[in-house]
Scaffold this active site. Sequence first.
Site, PDB file in Angstrom:
ATOM      1  N   ASN A   9      -3.164  -4.144  -3.793  1.00 25.78           N
ATOM      2  CA  ASN A   9      -1.699  -4.116  -3.833  1.00 25.78           C
ATOM      3  C   ASN A   9      -1.191  -5.425  -3.238  1.00 25.78           C
ATOM      4  O   ASN A   9      -1.273  -5.625  -2.040  1.00 25.78           O
ATOM      5  CB  ASN A   9      -1.197  -2.913  -3.010  1.00 25.78           C
ATOM      6  CG  ASN A   9       0.317  -2.887  -2.931  1.00 25.78           C
ATOM      7  OD1 ASN A   9       1.004  -3.576  -3.684  1.00 25.78           O
ATOM      8  ND2 ASN A   9       0.845  -2.073  -2.029  1.00 25.78           N
ATOM      9  N   TRP A  10      -0.674  -6.278  -4.117  1.00 25.04           N
ATOM     10  CA  TRP A  10      -0.231  -7.599  -3.649  1.00 25.04           C
ATOM     11  C   TRP A  10       1.144  -7.551  -2.986  1.00 25.04           C
ATOM     12  O   TRP A  10       1.631  -8.563  -2.503  1.00 25.04           O
ATOM     13  CB  TRP A  10      -0.199  -8.591  -4.816  1.00 25.04           C
ATOM     14  CG  TRP A  10      -1.538  -8.949  -5.380  1.00 25.04           C
ATOM     15  CD1 TRP A  10      -2.767  -8.613  -4.892  1.00 25.04           C
ATOM     16  CD2 TRP A  10      -1.792  -9.749  -6.552  1.00 25.04           C
ATOM     17  NE1 TRP A  10      -3.763  -9.138  -5.685  1.00 25.04           N
ATOM     18  CE2 TRP A  10      -3.185  -9.836  -6.705  1.00 25.04           C
ATOM     19  CE3 TRP A  10      -0.972 -10.372  -7.484  1.00 25.04           C
ATOM     20  CZ2 TRP A  10      -3.780 -10.537  -7.758  1.00 25.04           C
ATOM     21  CZ3 TRP A  10      -1.557 -11.075  -8.532  1.00 25.04           C
ATOM     22  CH2 TRP A  10      -2.952 -11.156  -8.657  1.00 25.04           C
ATOM     23  N   HIS A  96       4.327   4.771  -2.966  1.00 23.32           N
ATOM     24  CA  HIS A  96       3.718   3.991  -1.885  1.00 23.32           C
ATOM     25  C   HIS A  96       4.577   4.164  -0.630  1.00 23.32           C
ATOM     26  O   HIS A  96       5.795   4.286  -0.710  1.00 23.32           O
ATOM     27  CB  HIS A  96       3.643   2.511  -2.289  1.00 23.32           C
ATOM     28  CG  HIS A  96       2.887   1.691  -1.293  1.00 23.32           C
ATOM     29  ND1 HIS A  96       3.479   1.189  -0.161  1.00 23.32           N
ATOM     30  CD2 HIS A  96       1.584   1.312  -1.255  1.00 23.32           C
ATOM     31  CE1 HIS A  96       2.568   0.523   0.538  1.00 23.32           C
ATOM     32  NE2 HIS A  96       1.408   0.590  -0.103  1.00 23.32           N
ATOM     33  N   GLY A 174      -0.981  -1.766   7.074  1.00 27.32           N
ATOM     34  CA  GLY A 174      -0.553  -3.057   7.614  1.00 27.32           C
ATOM     35  C   GLY A 174      -0.557  -3.132   9.127  1.00 27.32           C
ATOM     36  O   GLY A 174       0.011  -4.048   9.714  1.00 27.32           O
ATOM     37  N   GLY A 231      -3.991  -3.673   0.783  1.00 26.89           N
ATOM     38  CA  GLY A 231      -2.886  -4.616   0.739  1.00 26.89           C
ATOM     39  C   GLY A 231      -3.325  -5.971   1.277  1.00 26.89           C
ATOM     40  O   GLY A 231      -3.869  -6.805   0.550  1.00 26.89           O
ATOM     41  N   GLY A 232      -3.114  -6.195   2.573  1.00 24.09           N
ATOM     42  CA  GLY A 232      -3.339  -7.503   3.195  1.00 24.09           C
ATOM     43  C   GLY A 232      -4.666  -8.154   2.832  1.00 24.09           C
ATOM     44  O   GLY A 232      -4.711  -9.342   2.471  1.00 24.09           O
TER      45      GLY A 232
HETATM   46  C1  PEP Z   1      -1.230  -0.806   0.926  1.00 28.02           C
HETATM   47  O1  PEP Z   1      -0.366  -1.638   0.713  1.00 28.02           O
HETATM   48  O2  PEP Z   1      -1.351   0.160   0.185  1.00 28.02           O
HETATM   49  C2  PEP Z   1      -2.103  -0.977   2.091  1.00 28.02           C
HETATM   50  C3  PEP Z   1      -3.016  -0.074   2.320  1.00 28.02           C
HETATM   51  O3  PEP Z   1      -1.897  -2.109   2.864  1.00 28.02           O
HETATM   52  P1  PEP Z   1      -2.893  -2.673   3.996  1.00 28.02           P
HETATM   53  O4  PEP Z   1      -4.264  -2.713   3.394  1.00 28.02           O
HETATM   54  O5  PEP Z   1      -2.348  -4.042   4.305  1.00 28.02           O
HETATM   55  O6  PEP Z   1      -2.833  -1.737   5.162  1.00 28.02           O
END
Ligand code: PEP
Length: 249
Positions: A9-10, A96, A174, A231-232
């Site tokens: 997930n960008w 989300h 995050g 995400g990150g």
């Molecule tokens: C996400 O955006 O779905 C997510 C899990 O982000 P992160 O990996 O940054 O916690």
Amino acid sequence: MRSLLFAANWKMHLGPEDARAYLKTFRARYNRRDDRTVWFFPPAVSLEAAAQAVRERHDLVVGAQDIYWEPKGAFTGAISGPLALQAGAHATLIGHSERRHVFGETDEDTRRKVAAALAVGLVPLLCVGETLAERDAGHTTAVVVRQLAAALGGLDAPALSRLVVAYEPVWAIGTGRNATPRDASLVHREIRGWIAQRGVARLRVLYGGSVNAKNAAELLAEQELDGVLVGGASLDADGWAQLVQTAAP
Ligand code: PEP
């Protein structure tokens, strides 16, 4: 053979040019493995560029981060299922935690969006998960079941079997904190149980929340996890290629 899904997930990063450069690097660094597929969720403006960049690779899939439930009309700023499809999307995230908690998306909204995605042939990747307060109060299962029931309650087994679900505890997204493999696996079992009661024997359930190169292997060692939503740690093409390549044997 266990089939794993790695979803990136960008969020609000990587415009069209960056998306093309990212996917060029990813394709160069990642050696295709038959036991895994990789899904990319770029921002809407980069959907078409990303879809073009992976077009001859069946193991690489592009999806939208969100869709609105109406197919077209005066809904400034929104994109619909048909528009996402036309740009090359095969899937869409729905519910989300940032949509729910930053943009105020309701359970009822997720129901309409899941229905809209299915109607147009996009695979809905429904995200569910509890806040820290809900977890501390012992309400994790109740929250997840409420979110499943609200979004999916009206669907029959053939429709349910087209979905993917991601368990993403809000407190882990995050934040650098993640659920233990065991905690995640207990919730995954609840999700599978809920779906099984509706006649679907097999459903892919991903875990998301601060997954990175250090913890991915330990999480994926848990057989309840069919993959991860990241995400990150998915924003760097090299790092993501390495994670996808090596996180599970
Ligand atoms: C996400 O955006 O779905 C997510 C899990 O982000 P992160 O990996 O940054 O916690």
